[in-house]
Scaffold this active site. Structure first.
Site, short mmCIF file in Angstrom:
data_model
loop_
_atom_site.label_atom_id
_atom_site.label_comp_id
_atom_site.label_asym_id
_atom_site.label_seq_id
_atom_site.Cartn_x
_atom_site.Cartn_y
_atom_site.Cartn_z
CB ILE A 12 -5.79 5.83 -0.76
CG1 ILE A 12 -5.69 4.29 -0.78
CG2 ILE A 12 -5.04 6.39 0.43
CD1 ILE A 12 -4.25 3.78 -0.88
CB SER A 13 -10.86 3.35 0.63
OG SER A 13 -11.72 4.05 -0.24
CE LYS A 14 -12.01 3.51 7.81
NZ LYS A 14 -12.59 3.59 9.19
NE ARG A 20 -4.09 1.85 2.30
CZ ARG A 20 -4.24 2.86 3.15
NH1 ARG A 20 -3.34 3.05 4.11
NH2 ARG A 20 -5.27 3.68 3.05
#
Length: 256
Positions: A99-101, A73
């Site tokens: 950016i999503s969790k 990530r």
């Protein structure tokens, strides 16, 4: 009489100790600091810890956990934020987007995998609306046969392309365009996943969804709050299930 060394004494480039004057005590050199192995952002250990946290939060599909543990990530976030890359938090990626969790990415993909899969447990073709930085597309590429990811912002489309290039995922196809229109050339899709929420699921998405497939997307409810929604398509019927509250950027049409 021996000559006194100049001050400050300098270590030779080969790291040996300078000659000591006679009668003086030998002063040991300070030990060199060696970075411990396997604790950097590139290590599998840090991703394993993230996966363990996801499992503790309720993500149970080994396909999802395996894919989340395989994709680095930190390669998708800005250099100033890399130390937060494996925390369960959303991070800015530019142009007002995030950016999503990790927990949200894992949750949505797990919901998608609960729908139509092949004999090996893989999804068929998947449409992703909102490529962003490309992280979710990379994870999807490990659980689906083909991924078509559409981004409406040129700057993010280019960033995702650069981020994904080192991963060499031949089954992930990045498209610049209006995600609300879907991508008819790749239809029908076993799954459609969106990273932005509107007041309704666009009909173009349900039209491009295969029978037995699922849409997983945020949607704005009558209360004004966003919730995660799953739409399942059967022969001649759509079933919509509203799940937990979420917070995504608004779904917009057009390109920019």
């Amino acid at each position: 009489m021996s000559r006194r060394p100049s001050f400050p004494a300098r270590l030779p480039e080969d790291g040996t100790r300078p000659p000591q004057p006679r009668g003086s005590a030998s002063v040991p050199l300070p030990p060199q600091r060696v970075a411990p192995a396997g604790v950097g952002l590139d290590s599998q250990a840090i991703r394993t810890r993230m996966v363990q946290k996801l499992a503790a939060q309720g993500v149970g599909d080994p396909r999802v956990l395996g894919a989340m543990g395989a994709v680095e990530r930190h390669r998708f976030v800005d250099s100033a934020l890399v130390n937060q890359a494996y925390e369960d938090t959303s991070l800015p990626i530019g142009l007002g987007q995030t950016i999503s969790k990790p927990s949200v990415v894992a949750r949505m993909i797990e919901l998608l995998l609960a729908g139509r899969t092949d004999a090996q447990g893989r999804l068929g073709r998947v449409l992703e609306v909102g490529t962003g930085c490309g992280y979710q597309a990379a994870v999807l590429g490990l659980v689906a046969s083909e991924v078509y990811s559409v981004e409406r912002l040129r700057g993010l489309h280019d960033k995702a392309r650069d981020n994904l290039r080192p991963f060499r995922l031949p089954n992930v196809h990045l498209l610049f365009g209006d995600g609300m229109a879907g991508y008819a050339k790749g239809a029908p899709y076993a799954g459609i996943i969106a990273a932005a929420g509107g007041e309704a699921i666009p009909q173009t998405w349900t039209d491009q969804l295969a029978v037995g497939g699922r849409i997983v997307a945020p949607m704005v409810l009558a209360t004004g709050q966003q919730a995660l929604v799953v739409v399942e398509k059967t022969a001649g019927q759509l079933k919509q299930t509203v799940l937990e509250s979420v917070h995504f950027v608004p779904l917009k049409s057009g390109v920019a």
